[in-house]
Design a protein around this motif. Structure first.
Motif, PDB file in Angstrom:
ATOM      1  N   LEU A  92      10.202 -39.991   7.001  1.00  0.00           N
ATOM      2  CA  LEU A  92       9.228 -40.863   6.355  1.00  0.00           C
ATOM      3  C   LEU A  92       7.828 -40.260   6.317  1.00  0.00           C
ATOM      4  O   LEU A  92       7.033 -40.606   5.455  1.00  0.00           O
ATOM      5  N   ILE A  93       7.525 -39.374   7.274  1.00  0.00           N
ATOM      6  CA  ILE A  93       6.156 -38.858   7.381  1.00  0.00           C
ATOM      7  C   ILE A  93       6.078 -37.357   7.160  1.00  0.00           C
ATOM      8  O   ILE A  93       5.142 -36.707   7.627  1.00  0.00           O
ATOM      9  N   TYR A  94       7.038 -36.774   6.454  1.00  0.00           N
ATOM     10  CA  TYR A  94       7.000 -35.328   6.199  1.00  0.00           C
ATOM     11  C   TYR A  94       5.682 -34.842   5.591  1.00  0.00           C
ATOM     12  O   TYR A  94       5.176 -33.809   5.997  1.00  0.00           O
ATOM     13  N   PRO A  95       5.083 -35.534   4.628  1.00  0.00           N
ATOM     14  CA  PRO A  95       3.817 -35.015   4.085  1.00  0.00           C
ATOM     15  C   PRO A  95       2.695 -34.935   5.108  1.00  0.00           C
ATOM     16  O   PRO A  95       1.788 -34.119   4.962  1.00  0.00           O
ATOM     17  N   LEU A  96       2.748 -35.751   6.158  1.00  0.00           N
ATOM     18  CA  LEU A  96       1.719 -35.644   7.199  1.00  0.00           C
ATOM     19  C   LEU A  96       1.979 -34.469   8.126  1.00  0.00           C
ATOM     20  O   LEU A  96       1.050 -33.922   8.718  1.00  0.00           O
TER      21      LEU A  96
END
Length: 131
Positions: A86-90
């Protein structure tokens, strides 16, 4: 006597159907029985391959010259598998190039901007007389 005629007619029809079935099986080659015959190919896979290569080619420069660090790069949460999806871009900003992650982010940003603009500017409100 009428019963005997029906029985003989039925047996003739069944014998004729069996003869037709045997003739069909005998005349059909074995190679065509399970495999459809080859048709003229139109090479439709060439444009498809070019489309895939074009799509991959647009993301390659972002991955080749990439030294970005996200706000969570190197943290423990980036190694925890269920939440990291869910937070790969971060964790790794190169995932912003991927449409799978970019579309929801874009939808949230533009959706919130449009909602705020609709609330702040009265001219964007629907007309009550038209309802």
């Amino acid at each position: 006597m009428a019963r005997r005629t029906r029985t003989s007619t039925l047996s003739v029809v069944l014998a004729l159907a069996a003869a037709c079935l045997l003739a069909q099986w005998a005349l059909t080659p074995l190679s065509a029985a399970f495999i459809s015959p080859r048709s003229e190919q139109k090479h439709v896979e060439v444009p498809a391959v070019l489309g895939v290569l074009a799509a991959l080619g647009t993301s390659l420069p972002a991955q080749a010259s990439y030294n970005w660090n996200g706000p969570l790069t190197g943290s423990e949460i980036c190694n925890t598998k269920p939440i990291v999806w869910l937070i790969y871009p971060l964790c790794d900003p190169v995932f912003l190039v991927s449409p799978i992650y970019l579309f929801p982010i874009t939808l949230i940003v533009f959706g919130s901007l449009i909602t705020v603009l609709n609330l702040l500017i009265p001219a964007t409100q629907p007309d009550e007389d038209l309802r």
